[in-house]
Design an enzyme around this catalytic site. Structure first.
Site, PDB file in Angstrom:
ATOM      1  CE  LYS A   1      -1.752   2.014   3.651  1.00  0.00           C
ATOM      2  NZ  LYS A   1      -1.895   3.081   4.319  1.00  0.00           N
ATOM      3  CG  ASN A   2       2.667   3.051   3.414  1.00  0.00           C
ATOM      4  OD1 ASN A   2       0.800   2.623   3.204  1.00  0.00           O
ATOM      5  ND2 ASN A   2       3.151   2.375   5.025  1.00  0.00           N
TER       6      ASN A   2
ATOM      7  CB  CYS B   1      -4.706  11.193  11.612  1.00  0.00           C
ATOM      8  SG  CYS B   1      -3.268  11.153  11.604  1.00  0.00           S
TER       9      CYS B   1
ATOM     10  NE  ARG C   1       0.898  10.756   9.934  1.00  0.00           N
ATOM     11  CZ  ARG C   1       0.477   9.722   9.252  1.00  0.00           C
ATOM     12  NH1 ARG C   1      -0.720   9.257   9.521  1.00  0.00           N
ATOM     13  NH2 ARG C   1       1.117   8.812   8.331  1.00  0.00           N
TER      14      ARG C   1
ATOM     15  CG  ASP D   1       2.664   1.650   9.550  1.00  0.00           C
ATOM     16  OD1 ASP D   1       2.317   2.409  10.521  1.00  0.00           O
ATOM     17  OD2 ASP D   1       3.327   2.195   8.207  1.00  0.00           O
TER      18      ASP D   1
ATOM     19  NE  ARG E   1      -7.077   5.142   5.454  1.00  0.00           N
ATOM     20  CZ  ARG E   1      -6.732   5.500   6.523  1.00  0.00           C
ATOM     21  NH1 ARG E   1      -6.849   5.830   7.241  1.00  0.00           N
ATOM     22  NH2 ARG E   1      -5.323   6.194   6.174  1.00  0.00           N
TER      23      ARG E   1
END
Ligand code: UD1
Length: 424
Positions: free
Chosen positions: A22-23, A118, A123, A307, A400
């Site tokens: 994803k990243n 968030c 951030r 993460d 997500r």
């Protein structure tokens, strides 16, 4: 609203194939703004966050869609680009802000909403902004938008105050079309940055050093369309490694790049989990005795990834002894700790550290998901807990970041299903 029902207490067993990262997919799709005509991106996970970046590209005037005939492939046609990114998409997903670099390079003007805070921290985007300024852009903040302007970007020297992944990526993208040479110092070294660079190089960019802390970009006049395949998702792989370990199962995780999993593998090994790495797969064997407590501190790559902090914390709730988990990247990434306590974990929070006293067992309970990786942690804790855990995932956080996760976990014996949601 999504609810997942997990019947825990059974070891996971079997083979698991990791999806595309994803990243890596998010910045690479953002970078298609720099490429003319038709590009094809393969091994793209089918996820809500990817759908969001596709919607950003569409709002900017590109045509972007998942291929109907080839799975996990996104086609992008780029004939013209607008300079304003939509508020509702950028505030929904921070990575949408990364389009600032490519839009500025192509249009000479970019108007991007501030992403805002968030669940895991404030951030800010100050490093992105300083990066654009280092390339000669004038940047102002007006009515909640960051407005960056530069008729022609000029290569420059840019030292990042902190090795931000996204800021390294947006500056690297912008610099590909700048006049002259750009030196990005104290750059982030995450593998997704090297993947973005490889994509850009294939498209004709001149970049050396991506994946190290000094990246040199020599500007070129234009890029060309490409076909490119995204690297595997190291965080998904790490999550399944932790899931195999916490359930005391044995899982062969396929389609990985071993060097990218070293920090996670070492911590699990230190705790007593048996890990066998091969060229493109890793076997995680958590059967046997209870694990030992270990201390974990998150750091930029190649350190332990933030993460994976929630998932390793979930694993350590069952390890013998006291573990200290310290979070150094985000200031508010411990929400899962409160929910893990509901499953019976013994956790004390002291500033940016969590002190986890291992318990002999977790027991299923209803829990709430606050963000993507918190959701992953609760999911794997639920798989290990006795009885039933009901995961309330109001904003579909898990979807997500994890492609087909219910089916994939069922494939290795995880008893996970979608619960029917009754709206009163
Ligand atoms: C990326 C990842 C995210 C991961 C994070 C850290 C993507 C799409 N997301 O996010 O999953 O958790 O890296 O590995 O790749 N910061 C500033 N100013 C800035 C930018 C960042 O202060 O301009 C701070 C952030 O608040 C945070 C830290 O730097 O505390 C790291 O953030 P950063 O590396 O930028 O994360 P992202 O690129 O947003």
């Amino acid at each position: 609203m999504q609810r997942l029902l997990i019947k825990g207490g059974k070891p996971l067993n079997g083979k698991y194939r990791v999806s595309g990262s994803k990243n890596a997919a998010l910045p690479i799709l953002a970078a298609t703004i720099l490429l003319p005509d038709h590009s094809v991106i393969k091994n793209v996970p089918n996820l809500l966050d990817v759908i969001t970046i596709i919607r950003v590209l569409r709002a900017l005037g590109l045509r972007a869609e998942y291929s109907q005939s080839v799975p996990n492939t996104v086609d992008v046609w780029n004939n013209s680009v607008k300079h304003v990114a939509p508020y509702e998409l950028v505030t929904k997903m921070r990575a949408s802000f990364f389009v600032i670099g490519p839009i500025l390079a192509i249009k000479g003007l970019a108007k991007i909403p501030l992403p805002g805070g968030c669940a895991i921290g404030s951030r800010p985007v100050d490093i992105h902004i300083k990066g654009m300024e280092a390339l000669g852009a004038r940047v102002k903040l007006e009515h909640g938008f960051v407005i960056a302007e530069a008729k022609k970007l000029k290569g420059g020297r840019f030292y990042l105050d902190f090795p931000s992944v996204g800021a390294t990526e947006s500056v690297m993208m912008a610099a590909t079309l700048a006049e002259g040479e750009t030196l990005i110092e104290n750059a982030a070294k995450e593998p997704e940055i090297a993947d973005l660079a490889n994509f850009l190089i294939k498209a004709g960019a001149q970049i050396v050093g991506a994946g190290t802390d000094v990246i040199k970009v020599s500007g070129v006049k234009q890029l060309r369309p490409v076909e490119y395949s995204i690297i595997p998702d190291r965080i998904e792989a790490g999550t399944i490694m932790a899931a195999a370990a916490i359930t005391m199962g044995k899982v062969m995780i396929e389609g990985i790049i071993p060097e990218q999993l070293e920090a996670v593998a070492r911590k699990l090994q230190e705790s007593g989990v048996r890990i066998k790495m091969a060229a493109d797969r890793v076997e995680v064997d958590g059967s046997g005795d209870r694990f030992k407590a270990v201390d974990v501190k998150t750091m930029p790559f190649p350190g332990f990834p933030t993460d994976m902090q929630p998932q390793i914390a979930a694993f350590l709730t069952l390890a013998k002894g006291t573990s200290v988990v310290s979070e150094t990247i985000f200031e508010n990434r411990f929400m899962h700790m409160h929910e893990l306590r509901r499953l019976g974990a013994d956790i004390k929070l002291e500033g940016q550290s969590a002190i986890i006293n291992g318990v002999a067992k977790l027991s299923g309970a209803p829990v709430k998901v606050s963000d993507l990786r918190a959701g992953a942690a609760l999911l794997i804790a639920g798989l290990a807990a006795d009885g039933e855990t009901e995961l309330e995932d109001r904003d579909h956080h898990i979807s997500r970041g994890y492609e087909n996760i219910i089916e994939k976990l069922r494939g290795i014996g995880g008893d996970v299903s979608k619960a029917v949601v009754h709206v009163p």
